[in-house]
Design a protein around this motif. Sequence first.
Motif, short mmCIF file in Angstrom:
data_model
loop_
_atom_site.label_atom_id
_atom_site.label_comp_id
_atom_site.label_asym_id
_atom_site.label_seq_id
_atom_site.Cartn_x
_atom_site.Cartn_y
_atom_site.Cartn_z
N GLY A 1 0.80 -1.21 0.00
CA GLY A 1 0.00 0.00 0.00
C GLY A 1 0.84 1.26 0.00
N LEU A 2 1.90 1.28 0.81
CA LEU A 2 2.78 2.44 0.86
C LEU A 2 3.50 2.65 -0.48
N MET A 3 3.91 1.55 -1.09
CA MET A 3 4.58 1.65 -2.40
C MET A 3 3.61 2.18 -3.45
N ARG A 4 2.37 1.73 -3.39
CA ARG A 4 1.37 2.21 -4.35
C ARG A 4 1.07 3.70 -4.11
N TRP A 5 0.93 4.06 -2.85
CA TRP A 5 0.65 5.46 -2.50
C TRP A 5 1.80 6.37 -2.89
N GLY A 6 3.04 5.86 -2.73
CA GLY A 6 4.22 6.66 -3.04
C GLY A 6 4.64 6.59 -4.49
N HIS A 7 3.87 5.93 -5.34
CA HIS A 7 4.17 5.81 -6.78
C HIS A 7 5.58 5.26 -7.02
N VAL A 8 5.94 4.23 -6.26
CA VAL A 8 7.24 3.58 -6.42
C VAL A 8 7.30 2.87 -7.76
N ASP A 9 8.46 2.92 -8.39
CA ASP A 9 8.65 2.23 -9.66
C ASP A 9 8.22 0.77 -9.53
N ARG A 10 7.44 0.29 -10.48
CA ARG A 10 6.87 -1.05 -10.40
C ARG A 10 7.90 -2.16 -10.33
N ARG A 11 9.12 -1.90 -10.76
CA ARG A 11 10.15 -2.92 -10.70
C ARG A 11 10.45 -3.35 -9.27
N LEU B 1 4.41 -21.86 7.22
CA LEU B 1 5.17 -21.12 6.22
C LEU B 1 4.34 -20.89 4.96
N SER B 2 3.62 -21.92 4.53
CA SER B 2 2.82 -21.83 3.31
C SER B 2 1.66 -20.86 3.47
N LEU B 3 1.00 -20.90 4.63
CA LEU B 3 -0.11 -19.97 4.87
C LEU B 3 0.39 -18.53 4.94
N GLY B 4 1.54 -18.33 5.58
CA GLY B 4 2.12 -16.99 5.62
C GLY B 4 2.40 -16.46 4.23
N MET B 5 2.91 -17.32 3.37
CA MET B 5 3.19 -16.94 1.99
C MET B 5 1.90 -16.61 1.25
N ALA B 6 0.88 -17.45 1.41
CA ALA B 6 -0.38 -17.26 0.69
C ALA B 6 -1.06 -15.95 1.08
N PHE B 7 -1.17 -15.71 2.38
CA PHE B 7 -1.87 -14.50 2.83
C PHE B 7 -1.01 -13.26 2.62
N GLY B 8 0.30 -13.42 2.65
CA GLY B 8 1.17 -12.29 2.34
C GLY B 8 0.99 -11.82 0.91
N ILE B 9 0.92 -12.76 -0.02
CA ILE B 9 0.70 -12.40 -1.43
C ILE B 9 -0.67 -11.76 -1.60
N ALA B 10 -1.66 -12.27 -0.87
CA ALA B 10 -3.00 -11.66 -0.94
C ALA B 10 -2.94 -10.20 -0.52
N GLY B 11 -2.14 -9.91 0.51
CA GLY B 11 -1.99 -8.52 0.95
C GLY B 11 -1.33 -7.65 -0.10
N ILE B 12 -0.40 -8.22 -0.85
CA ILE B 12 0.27 -7.47 -1.92
C ILE B 12 -0.71 -7.17 -3.05
N VAL B 13 -1.42 -8.21 -3.48
CA VAL B 13 -2.28 -8.11 -4.67
C VAL B 13 -3.46 -7.18 -4.44
N PHE B 14 -3.93 -7.09 -3.20
CA PHE B 14 -5.13 -6.29 -2.91
C PHE B 14 -5.06 -4.89 -3.51
N TRP B 15 -3.90 -4.26 -3.41
CA TRP B 15 -3.76 -2.87 -3.85
C TRP B 15 -3.73 -2.73 -5.37
N HIS B 16 -3.71 -3.85 -6.07
CA HIS B 16 -3.60 -3.80 -7.53
C HIS B 16 -4.80 -4.42 -8.23
#
Length: 275
Positions: A16-26, A164-179
């Motif tokens: 969310g912070l990266m999206r708000w700050g218009h960080v380069d998508r790379r 570990l797998s659940l942390g990975m799955a929900f972490g990615i969900a948190g990333i994708v939400f903003w996009h």
Amino acid sequence: MLATASCALVLFAMSGLMRWGHVDRRWYDLLVPLGFFLSYWLTYNRLPSFPPVGAVNKVFYLAAAGAILGVAVEWIGSRKVKGLLLAATPVSSAAYIGDMIALAKPLDLVVAAGAGAAVLYALHREAAFGDEGSDLRPAIMLAAASAGFAPIAFIGASSSSLQLSLGMAFGIAGIVFWHLSRPNYRFGWASLLGGAGGMIAVVQTVALITRKIDLLALALLLLVFLVPSACRAILDRLGHKNRALATIAFAGLCLVPAAAAVAVMLARNGFSLPQ
């Protein structure tokens, strides 16, 4: 569950912070491997010593090496090197993790390496697909496969892999939400070799070392990576109308084979841990 929630919240906030700050998508490419390392640390409450002893410790360094190679290959930009890494990464992890069984059961290593290479190729192919949501789909596939693998690993006598797998799955969900709307995300080579490569190493560890995993359920779980090819027409039609709806629908479609794999595993093994 606290560790899983922590992964989701940290990556949700960072994305969310990266999206708000218009960080380069790379730079988004680093979030998936970061999620893997965070989930690993919260699962085991430590970073492994070096040189690593044991498959669990090796997994961390395989993911770290994959992330570093992913960043490096982005700079190099060589198609030959990239193609080589798609095959070499899962082969190397299978050989490194299963070194003690290489002579006794070489076919197991070949199958584990081949399946890992197929997964990496499917993710890379989808990330390279030429439309607006192409970088979101491999992240969603990885999240769905990680979520599906979690209970399979648990019944396969690996509770740490569950976390570990659940942390990975929900972490990615948190990333994708903003996009979901107007996506600006990028699933690049660091995500591919570090994040997905790390999860492949986790699966290889449970399959090759624990050896109590339901292989039929694991094979069904691989169908997650065929969803884009099977449902391309549906996704394209939805994408023209509403990109967020198309992304949510894709996530739901990916969860179907993941849920089927878990259902088959429970039907065959029940809820009891193997002895």
